[in-house]
Design a protein around this motif. Sequence first.
Motif, PDB file in Angstrom:
ATOM      1  N   UNK A 160       0.841  -1.193   0.000  1.00  0.00           N
ATOM      2  CA  UNK A 160       0.000   0.000   0.000  1.00  0.00           C
ATOM      3  C   UNK A 160       0.874   1.241   0.000  1.00  0.00           C
ATOM      4  N   UNK A 161       0.503   2.230  -0.792  1.00  0.00           N
ATOM      5  CA  UNK A 161       1.178   3.521  -0.751  1.00  0.00           C
ATOM      6  C   UNK A 161       0.688   4.291   0.469  1.00  0.00           C
ATOM      7  N   UNK A 162       1.628   4.866   1.203  1.00  0.00           N
ATOM      8  CA  UNK A 162       1.337   5.687   2.368  1.00  0.00           C
ATOM      9  C   UNK A 162       1.652   7.133   1.997  1.00  0.00           C
ATOM     10  N   UNK A 163       0.787   8.056   2.386  1.00  0.00           N
ATOM     11  CA  UNK A 163       1.000   9.463   2.062  1.00  0.00           C
ATOM     12  C   UNK A 163       0.802  10.350   3.283  1.00  0.00           C
ATOM     13  N   UNK A 164       1.534  11.441   3.313  1.00  0.00           N
ATOM     14  CA  UNK A 164       1.258  12.519   4.259  1.00  0.00           C
ATOM     15  C   UNK A 164       0.230  13.424   3.584  1.00  0.00           C
ATOM     16  N   UNK A 165      -0.903  13.582   4.214  1.00  0.00           N
ATOM     17  CA  UNK A 165      -1.982  14.350   3.594  1.00  0.00           C
ATOM     18  C   UNK A 165      -2.397  15.507   4.494  1.00  0.00           C
ATOM     19  N   UNK A 166      -3.104  16.432   3.899  1.00  0.00           N
ATOM     20  CA  UNK A 166      -3.579  17.611   4.629  1.00  0.00           C
ATOM     21  C   UNK A 166      -5.057  17.820   4.346  1.00  0.00           C
ATOM     22  N   UNK A 167      -5.804  18.130   5.402  1.00  0.00           N
ATOM     23  CA  UNK A 167      -7.224  18.389   5.228  1.00  0.00           C
ATOM     24  C   UNK A 167      -7.475  19.696   4.489  1.00  0.00           C
ATOM     25  N   UNK A 168      -8.740  19.994   4.218  1.00  0.00           N
ATOM     26  CA  UNK A 168      -9.075  21.226   3.497  1.00  0.00           C
ATOM     27  C   UNK A 168      -8.904  22.460   4.385  1.00  0.00           C
ATOM     28  N   UNK A 169      -8.892  22.271   5.693  1.00  0.00           N
ATOM     29  CA  UNK A 169      -8.579  23.360   6.606  1.00  0.00           C
ATOM     30  C   UNK A 169      -9.655  24.424   6.706  1.00  0.00           C
ATOM     31  N   UNK A 170      -9.319  25.486   7.404  1.00  0.00           N
ATOM     32  CA  UNK A 170     -10.248  26.608   7.586  1.00  0.00           C
ATOM     33  C   UNK A 170      -9.456  27.905   7.535  1.00  0.00           C
ATOM     34  N   UNK A 171      -9.901  28.857   6.735  1.00  0.00           N
ATOM     35  CA  UNK A 171      -9.242  30.165   6.647  1.00  0.00           C
ATOM     36  C   UNK A 171      -9.917  31.116   7.633  1.00  0.00           C
ATOM     37  N   UNK A 172      -9.178  31.436   8.689  1.00  0.00           N
ATOM     38  CA  UNK A 172      -9.745  32.240   9.775  1.00  0.00           C
ATOM     39  C   UNK A 172      -9.329  33.699   9.705  1.00  0.00           C
ATOM     40  N   UNK A 173      -8.466  34.034   8.770  1.00  0.00           N
ATOM     41  CA  UNK A 173      -8.111  35.428   8.583  1.00  0.00           C
ATOM     42  C   UNK A 173      -6.891  35.867   9.364  1.00  0.00           C
TER      43      UNK A 173
END
Length: 295
Positions: free
Chosen positions: A245-258
Amino acid sequence: MSIRFDNRVAIVTGAGGGLGRSHALALAARGAKVVVNDLGGAVDGSGSSAGAAQRVVDEIKALGGEAVADTNSVSTPETAEALVKTAIDTYGKLDILINNAGILRDKSFAKGELADFRLVLEVHLLGSVYVTKAAWPHLQANNYGRVVMTSSASGLYGNFGQANYGSAKLGLVGLMNTIKLEGQKNDIRVNTIAPVAATRMTENLLPPAVLDTLKPELVTSGVLHLVQENSPNGVILEAGAGYYSVVQIVEGTGAKLGADATVDDVAAAWDKISDMSGATPAFSSNEKLATIFAS
């Protein structure tokens, strides 16, 4: 079409037994000339012996392959240079490097000695740095190279009693992530294997019934894919017992709080910040910067 390594020269570190031996035998069986490197020490890194590397070379030659033994340690720049020199002096070039050498000094973080922590980093992480650094100009001269780092689930996810080992193993992913970019112009591809296999390093950690299924050869099948001509670049591949299996470091879509975000804003938005349902990987940090500053 069967994957072959004819006219390729490979170094495999820590190849006197376990995974390294399996990698070396498989490369030689498919046509590669192999430098079998092993200091010949114990699992904890103590001692040395020329016998381990030479026995694997003898196995390869008995099967009709080409190989030479090397007993240099990977843990200093000078001995790493000497290891690469063995390949160049014997076969005239270098195409493939598999950084596999390692030791264990397991103990809980509270009880572990800093000297042991340093030694594990020197062998796993800095050892891979030193050998890859010594190999790099030769790969650049070829305009071709395939490099594999050996990580671990302990580095990717953690494991009790292996703070030193896990730190080194995840550090190798960071090393790969940068040099995979720097090697592209010379077709040097760098990948990482995260193996689960029955070796000297795992024989006392797993029950016999589990060890019987964890044949090193099943990890080697994944490693050979990572060093073939049509290999990927910048991949972490987990392999064990026929599972890949390929393993990846991923990032969520996040939140722009300003620009005026406070700790209270972060806390209030935590559900969105920690939502991984739309998570994606990135090939370089520039992609992440683009995400942060996108409108």
